[in-house]
Design an enzyme around this catalytic site. Sequence first.
Site, PDB file in Angstrom:
ATOM      1  N   ARG A 236      28.816  28.436  49.982  1.00 30.74           N
ATOM      2  CA  ARG A 236      30.022  27.601  49.996  1.00 30.74           C
ATOM      3  C   ARG A 236      29.988  26.531  48.907  1.00 30.74           C
ATOM      4  O   ARG A 236      30.534  25.435  49.089  1.00 30.74           O
ATOM      5  CB  ARG A 236      30.248  26.947  51.365  1.00 30.74           C
ATOM      6  CG  ARG A 236      30.515  27.945  52.492  1.00 30.74           C
ATOM      7  CD  ARG A 236      31.079  27.244  53.720  1.00 30.74           C
ATOM      8  NE  ARG A 236      31.039  28.129  54.878  1.00 30.74           N
ATOM      9  CZ  ARG A 236      30.515  27.802  56.060  1.00 30.74           C
ATOM     10  NH1 ARG A 236      29.989  26.604  56.227  1.00 30.74           N
ATOM     11  NH2 ARG A 236      30.527  28.651  57.050  1.00 30.74           N
TER      12      ARG A 236
ATOM     13  N   ARG B 269      35.621  23.106  49.833  1.00 32.58           N
ATOM     14  CA  ARG B 269      36.279  21.836  50.135  1.00 32.58           C
ATOM     15  C   ARG B 269      35.466  20.603  49.754  1.00 32.58           C
ATOM     16  O   ARG B 269      36.004  19.500  49.752  1.00 32.58           O
ATOM     17  CB  ARG B 269      36.643  21.791  51.618  1.00 32.58           C
ATOM     18  CG  ARG B 269      37.803  22.705  51.978  1.00 32.58           C
ATOM     19  CD  ARG B 269      38.023  22.735  53.474  1.00 32.58           C
ATOM     20  NE  ARG B 269      36.929  23.414  54.160  1.00 32.58           N
ATOM     21  CZ  ARG B 269      36.794  23.450  55.484  1.00 32.58           C
ATOM     22  NH1 ARG B 269      37.671  22.815  56.254  1.00 32.58           N
ATOM     23  NH2 ARG B 269      35.797  24.093  56.039  1.00 32.58           N
TER      24      ARG B 269
ATOM     25  N   ARG C  51      43.849  24.421  45.284  1.00 34.75           N
ATOM     26  CA  ARG C  51      44.195  25.157  46.495  1.00 34.75           C
ATOM     27  C   ARG C  51      45.358  24.533  47.243  1.00 34.75           C
ATOM     28  O   ARG C  51      45.876  25.121  48.218  1.00 34.75           O
ATOM     29  CB  ARG C  51      42.997  25.174  47.450  1.00 34.75           C
ATOM     30  CG  ARG C  51      42.116  26.418  47.475  1.00 34.75           C
ATOM     31  CD  ARG C  51      42.710  27.630  48.147  1.00 34.75           C
ATOM     32  NE  ARG C  51      43.385  27.393  49.411  1.00 34.75           N
ATOM     33  CZ  ARG C  51      42.786  27.288  50.584  1.00 34.75           C
ATOM     34  NH1 ARG C  51      41.481  27.376  50.684  1.00 34.75           N
ATOM     35  NH2 ARG C  51      43.497  27.087  51.678  1.00 34.75           N
TER      36      ARG C  51
ATOM     37  N   TYR D  99      34.551  39.356  65.119  1.00 36.04           N
ATOM     38  CA  TYR D  99      35.909  38.842  64.949  1.00 36.04           C
ATOM     39  C   TYR D  99      36.947  39.835  65.461  1.00 36.04           C
ATOM     40  O   TYR D  99      37.917  39.455  66.122  1.00 36.04           O
ATOM     41  CB  TYR D  99      36.175  38.548  63.473  1.00 36.04           C
ATOM     42  CG  TYR D  99      35.578  37.256  62.984  1.00 36.04           C
ATOM     43  CD1 TYR D  99      35.978  36.027  63.510  1.00 36.04           C
ATOM     44  CD2 TYR D  99      34.613  37.240  61.984  1.00 36.04           C
ATOM     45  CE1 TYR D  99      35.438  34.835  63.064  1.00 36.04           C
ATOM     46  CE2 TYR D  99      34.062  36.049  61.529  1.00 36.04           C
ATOM     47  CZ  TYR D  99      34.481  34.855  62.080  1.00 36.04           C
ATOM     48  OH  TYR D  99      33.935  33.675  61.630  1.00 36.04           O
TER      49      TYR D  99
ATOM     50  N   ASP E 168      36.623  35.693  51.123  1.00 37.76           N
ATOM     51  CA  ASP E 168      36.348  35.458  52.542  1.00 37.76           C
ATOM     52  C   ASP E 168      35.914  36.780  53.145  1.00 37.76           C
ATOM     53  O   ASP E 168      36.347  37.849  52.689  1.00 37.76           O
ATOM     54  CB  ASP E 168      37.593  34.937  53.261  1.00 37.76           C
ATOM     55  CG  ASP E 168      37.275  34.493  54.685  1.00 37.76           C
ATOM     56  OD1 ASP E 168      36.922  33.310  54.874  1.00 37.76           O
ATOM     57  OD2 ASP E 168      37.335  35.340  55.604  1.00 37.76           O
TER      58      ASP E 168
END
Length: 352
Positions: free
Chosen positions: A35, A39, A48, A159, A84
């Site tokens: 990562r 962010r 973004r 998921y 992702d």
Amino acid sequence: MTANDSMQPTATYDSAFLKACRREPVPHTPVWFMRQAGRSLPEYRKVREGIPMLESCMQPELVTEITLQPVRRHNVDAAIYYSDIVVPLKAIGIDLDIKPGVGPVVERPIRTRADLAQLRDLTPEDVSYVTEAIGLLTRELGATPLIGFAGAPFTLASYLVEGGPSRTYENAKAMMYGDPGLWADLLDRLADITAAFLKVQIEAGASAVQLFDSWAGALAPADYRNSVMHASAKVFDAVAGYGVPRLHFGVGTGELLKLMGEAGADVVGVDWRVPMDEAVRRVGPGKALQGNLDPTVLFTDKDTVEAKAQEVLDAAAGLEGHVFNLGHGVMPNTDPDALTRLVEYVHTRTAR
């Protein structure tokens, strides 16, 4: 590059990262962060702004910019492709979305054999934007390797069966225990999809690939070996012919480290719970290791970060190959300057 090619000398071949993955002598311990593009970077938040996560993964020029941002800022030894783990599922038509503050949410969870019909094969045409973005990236990166990645079959299955993130994995485990035939077929299909997604990335120019089995730590070793390991092994075997290093990482997988290596990884990722010298004992010889500074350490002062980083380096001193990383991903509120300083510290302290 095709599966018939072994890794030939390229601009990235002699990079510190790839040398460490191959357990060869390095000029310094290479560093990258899971990562690292995200962010924690103000430049990421700016580009973004107003663009949904999955949409951002399908815009080659945006993907290129975001992937390059931490390389420019931190001087890391490898880039990781911005994407992702659910991108290949979206690409084959699974009705899902990444909801802010929640994560991937699947409209029609897979609970029955009939539901498997949702999982068709992935073709390169389904993810042409990946091929385009990696082409742009490799031209920009030059001698800096690009890591491709995908979610492992178990994590994707979690998921799909749960319908979204879970703390207990009750539906996924219920299928694994109660309908092992359906579970095996589900993971087998996901292994094929995952392998196809990694092949696209390698053939476009990725120098290594990492399989994220983010939730495998929820499994007992016997369950991993009997019900999950075969699917990850199928993925690794499918890309073995390309000759690129294959990395494997999961969270809370201290009890699974040996099995994760046996699944076919060349480099086993270690989270912060297991010291590197203990991890090498668990994994056994013939594998490089990656990790494993606790990401929360970066919220402390510079001296503490350096002291804790040195503990990792000392514990890894006897390894055949070591890639310095965090024990999980960079947290969103991390100070980017702390990451930059950490890279410089590791490079300086390990210069040979």
